[in-house]
Design an enzyme around this catalytic site. Structure first.
Site, mmCIF file in Angstrom:
data_model
loop_
_atom_site.group_PDB
_atom_site.id
_atom_site.type_symbol
_atom_site.label_atom_id
_atom_site.label_comp_id
_atom_site.label_asym_id
_atom_site.label_seq_id
_atom_site.Cartn_x
_atom_site.Cartn_y
_atom_site.Cartn_z
ATOM 1 N N GLY A 1 32.616 20.308 12.240
ATOM 2 C CA GLY A 1 33.777 20.785 11.473
ATOM 3 C C GLY A 1 34.999 19.934 11.785
ATOM 4 O O GLY A 1 35.035 19.210 12.781
ATOM 5 N N ARG B 1 27.231 45.805 16.328
ATOM 6 C CA ARG B 1 28.180 46.533 17.189
ATOM 7 C C ARG B 1 29.271 47.208 16.370
ATOM 8 O O ARG B 1 29.652 48.342 16.635
ATOM 9 C CB ARG B 1 28.808 45.552 18.191
ATOM 10 C CG ARG B 1 29.753 46.196 19.201
ATOM 11 C CD ARG B 1 30.292 45.155 20.197
ATOM 12 N NE ARG B 1 29.243 44.252 20.626
ATOM 13 C CZ ARG B 1 29.406 42.926 20.779
ATOM 14 N NH1 ARG B 1 30.566 42.360 20.530
ATOM 15 N NH2 ARG B 1 28.397 42.176 21.174
ATOM 16 N N TYR C 1 16.351 21.434 11.365
ATOM 17 C CA TYR C 1 17.207 22.192 10.439
ATOM 18 C C TYR C 1 16.374 23.211 9.675
ATOM 19 O O TYR C 1 16.697 24.401 9.645
ATOM 20 C CB TYR C 1 17.877 21.218 9.473
ATOM 21 C CG TYR C 1 18.898 21.851 8.555
ATOM 22 C CD1 TYR C 1 20.086 22.373 9.052
ATOM 23 C CD2 TYR C 1 18.682 21.897 7.176
ATOM 24 C CE1 TYR C 1 21.032 22.934 8.198
ATOM 25 C CE2 TYR C 1 19.632 22.454 6.325
ATOM 26 C CZ TYR C 1 20.805 22.963 6.839
ATOM 27 O OH TYR C 1 21.737 23.514 6.001
ATOM 28 N N THR D 1 25.667 21.362 -2.309
ATOM 29 C CA THR D 1 27.016 21.727 -2.751
ATOM 30 C C THR D 1 27.971 20.590 -2.388
ATOM 31 O O THR D 1 27.768 19.910 -1.377
ATOM 32 C CB THR D 1 27.438 23.053 -2.079
ATOM 33 O OG1 THR D 1 26.448 24.040 -2.382
ATOM 34 C CG2 THR D 1 28.782 23.546 -2.580
ATOM 35 N N HIS E 1 32.697 16.138 4.291
ATOM 36 C CA HIS E 1 33.158 15.078 5.190
ATOM 37 C C HIS E 1 32.795 13.705 4.626
ATOM 38 O O HIS E 1 31.644 13.463 4.273
ATOM 39 C CB HIS E 1 32.575 15.256 6.581
ATOM 40 C CG HIS E 1 33.391 14.550 7.608
ATOM 41 N ND1 HIS E 1 33.323 13.196 7.789
ATOM 42 C CD2 HIS E 1 34.344 15.001 8.457
ATOM 43 C CE1 HIS E 1 34.187 12.842 8.729
ATOM 44 N NE2 HIS E 1 34.815 13.920 9.148
#
Ligand code: UDP
Length: 330
Positions: A54, A123, A162, A192, A198
């Site tokens: 990211g 949770r 992956y 997409t 990047h």
């Protein structure tokens, strides 16, 4: 953007109408667009990312946004973001060069990381959407691919880090739904593209746009007859949101059913950029799927969703971002 180095964030005040949402992979391509969309709807977002693939620049425009908190951490270590209403699990290296470079990390985030996000949803009684992938179909023998096709995946090939992480992730999601009653959703995302993809992560659209804008040859792998179906990011985010609000727990394909050969994709990029670049041919990566096209009947029927933006329109909408990257020497 209050940045917290503390792993366990204090709960923000909760608005009864809007949600407090956890987005993992928030600094990524899809994560940052989803974060923008959720903030635009009035929700509060906690964005988590370890920045392995990211880019903080994707969130830079949120620096002054009081409803957004960024936490830099690896979701593979258990963490508690405080009460949340919904979890979008988008954290994972996603482009072939990146998941090949980060094979072990990709396996871990798809397994331990994903389980940690499911524990958070369990949770707090939150909904959970997992970003799965068309890679679950591998090099498909059925065309186009429907959700009930089990796939044709090489479990030990280079892409297996992956593909199998995502397939395990799907099993984990279904187990948390069945055994723990978590309100889970599974999006099988097809290729997409759009702004914030990047520029150097090696995907076909970003490679071609950057090469065309720099006047370099477009690198076509193999003979370019393999196909992909390219969905513009805004269409995809709309599909993700609709799925997250649906009652469907089994996988749903999200992608654009318009199918293009890689040569056709190169031609569209040359046309939209007006570039005079030539094509050059390089070897085809191992286990590169020959064809890929989603059957989106299920998304159309269940979610009333289908992509609106054609490849050429989407490339035009992406131009400004890639132009600025090319101008900056990226
Ligand atoms: N590809 C290509 N040139 C590039 C990058 C990719 O011809 O510079 C091809 C790649 O071999 C694959 C397709 O384009 O057949 C889509 O690749 P991408 O990495 O974007 O995504 P994938 O669908 O393989 O995960």
């Amino acid at each position: 953007m209050p940045v917290s180095a503390h792993p366990d964030l204090p709960a923000l005040e909760r608005d009864p109408v809007t949600m407090r949402v956890l987005v993992t992979g928030a600094a990524g391509f899809l994560g940052s667009h989803l974060t923008d969309r959720l903030l635009g709807e009035g929700h509060t977002v906690v964005g988590v990312d370890n920045l392995s693939t990211g880019d903080p620049e994707n969130l830079a425009h949120l620096a002054q946004e009081p409803r957004f908190q960024f936490v830099e951490r690896d979701i593979c270590r258990p963490f508690d973001p405080g009460p949340v209403d919904y979890v979008f699990n988008l954290a994972s290296p996603a482009s072939p060069p990146e998941y090949l470079r980060l094979g072990l990390e990709t396996l871990r985030v798809g397994s331990a990381g994903t389980e940690n996000t499911l524990e958070i949803a369990a949770r707090y009684g939150a909904g959970h959407l997992h970003s799965s992938t068309s890679e679950c179909y591998g090099d498909p023998l059925v065309h186009p691919q429907r959700e009930n096709y089990w796939g044709h995946v090489n479990p030990v090939g280079p892409r297996s880090v992956y593909d199998e992480a995502k397939r395990y992730g799907e099993a984990l999601i279904m187990a948390y739904h069945r055994s723990r009653g978590v309100n889970t959703h599974l999006a099988r995302i097809f290729n997409t593209y759009g702004p914030r993809l990047h520029p150097s992560d090696g995907r076909v659209v970003s490679n071609f746009l950057m090469q065309a804008l720099r006047g370099q040859p477009l690198t076509v792998y193999g003979d370019g007859s393999q196909t992909r179906s390219f969905c513009y990011v805004d269409d995809l985010i709309e599909g993700i949101l609709r799925l997250s609000r649906s009652g469907e727990h089994f996988p749903v394909n999200l992608g654009n059913p318009g199918e293009f050969t890689i040569i056709e994709c190169a031609q569209a990029v040359l046309e939209v950029t007006g570039s005079k670049s030539t094509l050059c041919f390089e070897s085809l990566p191992e286990d590169d799927p020959a064809r890929r096209c989603p059957d989106i009947t299920k998304a159309r029927t269940l979610l009333g969703w289908e992509p609106q933006i054609t490849l050429r329109e989407g490339l035009r909408k992406s131009l400004e971002f890639f132009r600025s990257k090319a101008a900056a020497g990226a």
